[in-house]
Design an enzyme around this catalytic site. Structure first.
Site, PDB file in Angstrom:
ATOM      1  N   LYS A   1      13.256 -13.903 -12.100  1.00 24.44           N
ATOM      2  CA  LYS A   1      13.042 -12.607 -12.671  1.00 24.44           C
ATOM      3  C   LYS A   1      11.946 -13.047 -13.633  1.00 24.44           C
ATOM      4  O   LYS A   1      11.206 -12.487 -14.027  1.00 24.44           O
ATOM      5  CB  LYS A   1      14.416 -12.210 -13.639  1.00 24.44           C
TER       6      LYS A   1
ATOM      7  N   GLU B   1       8.436 -13.604 -12.268  1.00 23.27           N
ATOM      8  CA  GLU B   1       8.131 -12.336 -11.624  1.00 23.27           C
ATOM      9  C   GLU B   1       7.306 -11.612 -12.928  1.00 23.27           C
ATOM     10  O   GLU B   1       6.001 -11.161 -12.677  1.00 23.27           O
ATOM     11  CB  GLU B   1       9.060 -11.539 -11.110  1.00 23.27           C
TER      12      GLU B   1
ATOM     13  N   GLU C   1      18.043 -16.780  -9.489  1.00 26.56           N
ATOM     14  CA  GLU C   1      17.801 -15.222  -9.606  1.00 26.56           C
ATOM     15  C   GLU C   1      17.211 -15.142 -11.099  1.00 26.56           C
ATOM     16  O   GLU C   1      16.197 -14.273 -11.292  1.00 26.56           O
ATOM     17  CB  GLU C   1      18.767 -14.357  -9.137  1.00 26.56           C
TER      18      GLU C   1
ATOM     19  N   HIS D   1      18.128 -35.350  -9.537  1.00 30.38           N
ATOM     20  CA  HIS D   1      17.377 -35.500  -8.358  1.00 30.38           C
ATOM     21  C   HIS D   1      15.784 -34.944  -8.647  1.00 30.38           C
ATOM     22  O   HIS D   1      15.060 -34.964  -7.497  1.00 30.38           O
ATOM     23  CB  HIS D   1      17.956 -35.242  -7.132  1.00 30.38           C
TER      24      HIS D   1
ATOM     25  N   TRP E   1      -2.991  -2.523  -1.654  1.00 34.09           N
ATOM     26  CA  TRP E   1      -2.802  -4.062  -2.064  1.00 34.09           C
ATOM     27  C   TRP E   1      -3.803  -4.842  -1.153  1.00 34.09           C
ATOM     28  O   TRP E   1      -3.020  -4.847   0.095  1.00 34.09           O
ATOM     29  CB  TRP E   1      -1.070  -4.095  -1.974  1.00 34.09           C
TER      30      TRP E   1
ATOM     31  N   ARG F   1       4.928   0.285  -5.871  1.00 33.32           N
ATOM     32  CA  ARG F   1       4.757  -0.626  -4.861  1.00 33.32           C
ATOM     33  C   ARG F   1       3.742  -1.544  -5.092  1.00 33.32           C
ATOM     34  O   ARG F   1       3.928  -2.498  -4.282  1.00 33.32           O
ATOM     35  CB  ARG F   1       4.348   0.265  -3.680  1.00 33.32           C
TER      36      ARG F   1
ATOM     37  N   ASN G   1      -1.398   1.711   5.787  1.00 38.79           N
ATOM     38  CA  ASN G   1      -0.443   0.740   5.213  1.00 38.79           C
ATOM     39  C   ASN G   1       0.047  -0.196   6.200  1.00 38.79           C
ATOM     40  O   ASN G   1       0.387   0.322   7.279  1.00 38.79           O
ATOM     41  CB  ASN G   1       0.754   1.270   4.631  1.00 38.79           C
ATOM     42  N   GLY G   2      -0.408  -1.494   6.349  1.00 39.59           N
ATOM     43  CA  GLY G   2       0.115  -2.398   7.328  1.00 39.59           C
ATOM     44  C   GLY G   2      -1.291  -3.118   7.610  1.00 39.59           C
ATOM     45  O   GLY G   2      -1.924  -3.535   6.763  1.00 39.59           O
TER      46      GLY G   2
ATOM     47  N   LYS H   1       6.599  -3.901  -4.542  1.00 32.91           N
ATOM     48  CA  LYS H   1       8.112  -3.808  -4.392  1.00 32.91           C
ATOM     49  C   LYS H   1       8.582  -3.898  -3.121  1.00 32.91           C
ATOM     50  O   LYS H   1       9.747  -4.427  -2.854  1.00 32.91           O
ATOM     51  CB  LYS H   1       8.183  -2.288  -4.910  1.00 32.91           C
TER      52      LYS H   1
ATOM     53  N   CYS I   1       0.824  -1.275  -0.022  1.00 36.01           N
ATOM     54  CA  CYS I   1      -0.037   0.079   0.066  1.00 36.01           C
ATOM     55  C   CYS I   1       0.936   1.466  -0.226  1.00 36.01           C
ATOM     56  O   CYS I   1       2.000   1.349   0.561  1.00 36.01           O
ATOM     57  CB  CYS I   1      -0.697   0.049   1.282  1.00 36.01           C
TER      58      CYS I   1
HETATM   59  C1  G6P Z   1       9.474  -8.048  -2.836  1.00 34.71           C
HETATM   60  C2  G6P Z   1      10.156  -7.338  -4.051  1.00 34.71           C
HETATM   61  C3  G6P Z   1      11.582  -8.189  -4.500  1.00 34.71           C
HETATM   62  C4  G6P Z   1      12.537  -7.847  -3.445  1.00 34.71           C
HETATM   63  C5  G6P Z   1      11.927  -8.467  -2.195  1.00 34.71           C
HETATM   64  C6  G6P Z   1      12.887  -8.250  -0.731  1.00 34.71           C
HETATM   65  O1  G6P Z   1       9.393  -9.500  -3.007  1.00 34.71           O
HETATM   66  O2  G6P Z   1       9.170  -7.632  -5.124  1.00 34.71           O
HETATM   67  O3  G6P Z   1      11.906  -7.448  -5.670  1.00 34.71           O
HETATM   68  O4  G6P Z   1      13.735  -8.607  -3.631  1.00 34.71           O
HETATM   69  O5  G6P Z   1      10.740  -7.928  -1.727  1.00 34.71           O
HETATM   70  O6  G6P Z   1      12.662  -6.565  -0.792  1.00 34.71           O
HETATM   71  P1  G6P Z   1      13.807  -5.929  -0.187  1.00 34.71           P
HETATM   72  O7  G6P Z   1      13.504  -4.271  -0.196  1.00 34.71           O
HETATM   73  O8  G6P Z   1      14.078  -6.208   1.276  1.00 34.71           O
HETATM   74  O9  G6P Z   1      15.154  -6.053  -0.692  1.00 34.71           O
END
Ligand code: G6P
Length: 610
Positions: free
Chosen positions: A487, A490, A483, A506, A77, A27, A103-104, A605, A2
């Protein structure tokens, strides 16, 4: 998650609030809303709707938002209740005197809701947030600040809130526990927001509200106090980056822009922390003696940052010989970890506001460990709660899928490993010098890989039809495989799995046939031949291979359908380079599939709730 913005000043609040929300779109959200106090009638007016902010703008075109000098706005959100217009914020009490954005998560909302319903409050939404305006209203006896203060001490959970009261059209109140909130100090106008980009084109003077603080803003004053009422003298920070940093500057997406910024991010990091051949972290807050005394290192993080932590483990153990464990912060906080004062805990977080990372850091401190933040955001909660900090200097990252922040975290991990290696006896100066020399080449290597953009885009186009991707890597490039898969899933929503190549037999080998693409991260290294064996096994089962290999490795072509080359570098530094083709591949596949690259569905985010 949020996003909150708030305004009090002499200008028309509505457009400022909508503009602020647009800057917080990164966000992640599924509905949005705005509430103001009508300048001519003094009434609270709310407009909110499901979906993107453009839907809210369309609604406002149809249902006009009156001129006002004060207001709050929100991107939601969904947690409690579906993303629809009723559950969107702002929320009001039954008499529409108070208006709240939040937010929270309010954990005790059911108890409060029942209590308030008994007192006659009528709830309209399914949200936890709605208890806040009703609670404030039930405690209000003419003193706005006092009613908010009494209400927030009854809330359990995490919250950042902005509150309006129709009786006090000149006052905006904000408070926080556990969720981010900043105050922007302007000239005859003041702001609140979840993050700096929301208000960067209005002011660069920022106050970071701390947990347990409440703020009263008018157009010409910002007053901050503890929940107890004790006054706090706020520290005003001046943000250095320009408003351009949060604009696309001609790139099709923020993600693409951020991928292209990586050479300069690396240059900045090296310039900041590498003085001749010495690594110096000025805000680490640990003496050389203290640093020598740690017997164990723990790394905690979430998402992409967790993968950077895994690279850190390989690098630190190999170069410095110190045992390292890496945990997802959400696991660490509940696993009763064994820590003591001989453990250095490194919390990696781009935002510094991830709820699990913050909680894990607190848990570690409570158990006697020193916590060092590796963080991108100055003044974030993680930085403020940690013993020391290494900033990643990546600049604001707007694309939800992290790219430049990851690369910055990985670079910092290498520098930390080099720093720790000085005391270890595991490396001789010549080895360290050679690694440092190669590290200095990384920005140029990035530029070379970026120049292969068209080739990578073409590979992406040819392979975007695959319904499943497997990413394989070994040793220090195992995190790269994780990673790369993250990516891709996502931003393209294609199921993608990252695996240690040695584990392929395995399980994942069962997936392989002519309908699967397998990305093999196979740069020069001690275990290169083993990677090649895995590739042969994939080919024998008709899997389509996209390889990432070191420039000059012509032999790999016979095992792969496509090869993307990285410049040669020191073996241990390869993850710094191999991730770039994978970021680009994910980006171009997502574009090819017409996905919303910068704001992928369901993702946020910064995950500020558990
Ligand atoms: C969310 C974001 C990711 C990020 C993760 C950790 O899942 O979408 O891109 O890696 O949070 O966020 P931070 O701000 O703690 O690196």
């Amino acid at each position: 998650m949020c996003g909150i913005t708030g305004y009090v000043g002499h200008k028309n609040a509505g457009p400022i609030l909508i503009e602020g929300l647009k800057r917080l779109e990164y966000r992640g959200y599924d509905s949005s809303g705005v509430g103001v106090i009508d300048l001519s009638t003094g009434h609270i007016i709310v407009r909110k709707t499901k979906g993107k902010i453009r839907n809210l703008e369309e609604l406002i075109q149809q249902q006009n938002l009156p001129v006002s000098r004060i207001g709050i706005s929100h991107t939601r959100w969904a947690t409690h209740g579906a993303p629809n217009h009723v559950n969107s914020h702002p929320h009001a009490d039954s008499a529409k005197k108070f208006l709240v954005v939040h937010n929270g998560i309010i954990e005790n909302y059911e108890v409060l809701r029942e209590e308030l319903q008994h007192q006659g409050s009528v709830f309209v939404s399914e949200t936890d947030t709605e208890v806040i305006p009703h609670l404030i209203a039930s405690l209000y006896q003419g003193d706005f600040l006092d009613a908010v203060r009494q209400a927030i001490v009854r809330l359990q959970g995490s919250f950042a809130i902005g509150v309006l009261c129709a009786d006090h059209p000149d006052t905006l109140i904000a408070a926080r526990v556990g969720s981010p909130l900043i105050i922007g100090v302007g000239k005859e106008e003041n702001f609140i927001a979840s993050d700096v980009p929301a208000i960067l084109d209005r002011t660069k003077r920022i106050i970071y509200l701390n947990d347990g603080e409440i703020a009263r803003l008018t157009c010409d004053n910002v007053e901050i106090m503890k929940f107890s009422g004790a006054a706090v003298r706020p520290k005003i920070h001046t943000v250095k980056f320009s408003v351009d940093a949060v604009k696309k500057q001609g790139f099709a997406h923020f993600m693409l822009k951020e991928i292209h910024e990586q050479p300069e991010v690396l240059e900045r990091i090296l310039k900041s922390y590498l003085k001749q051949e010495e690594v110096n972290f000025p805000e680490l807050n640990l003496s050389p003696g203290q640093l020598k005394g740690f017997e164990r290192i723990g790394i905690i993080a979430c998402g992409t940052a967790y993968h950077a932590g895994l690279v850190g483990k390989y690098a630190i153990e190999q170069l410095a010989g110190i045992p390292v464990f890496v945990d997802a912060a959400s696991e660490f906080r509940y696993r009763d970890p064994i820590l003591d004062e001989k453990t250095l805990l490194i919390a990696i977080s781009q935002s510094g506001e991830t709820a699990d990372t913050l909680a894990a850091g607190r848990e570690a401190q409570a158990r006697g460990a020193k916590v060092i933040a590796v963080c991108n955001v100055v003044g974030s909660s993680l930085v403020r709660e940690s013993h020391g900090v290494i900033y990643t200097h990546a600049g604001p990252e707007i694309g939800v899928a992290s790219t430049k922040a990851y690369v910055a975290q990985v670079a910092v991990m290498f520098l930390l490993a080099l720093k720790l290696s000085r005391n270890s006896g595991r490396t001789v100066p010549a080895q360290r010098e050679s690694i440092i020399a190669q590290l200095r080449q990384a920005p140029a290597a990035y530029k070379k890989i970026l120049a292969a953009k068209n080739q990578i885009a073409q590979i992406a186009r040819k392979n975007s039809h695959f319904g499943c991707f497997l990413f394989l890597g070994r040793h220090i490039n195992y995190p790269t495989a994780l990673e790369g898969a993250l990516k891709l899933k996502e931003i393209s929503y294609i199921p993608a799995e990252g695996y240690a190549a040695g584990e392929m037999k395995h399980g994942p080998i069962a997936l392989i046939d002519e309908y699967r693409a397998v990305v093999c991260v196979a740069p020069q290294s001690e275990i290169y031949e083993k990677m090649i064996s895995n590739m042969q096994e994939i080919r024998a089962r008709k899997g389509k291979i996209i390889a990432v290999a070191t420039q000059g490795d012509a032999a790999i072509k016979k095992h792969s359908s496509h090869v993307i080359y990285i410049p040669a570098t020191h073996n241990i530094l390869t993850p710094l380079l191999t991730v770039l083709p994978l970021q680009m591949l994910a980006y171009f596949i997502a574009v090819q599939l017409g996905c919303d690259v910068d704001q992928p569905r369901n993702l946020a985010k910064s995950v500020t709730v558990e």
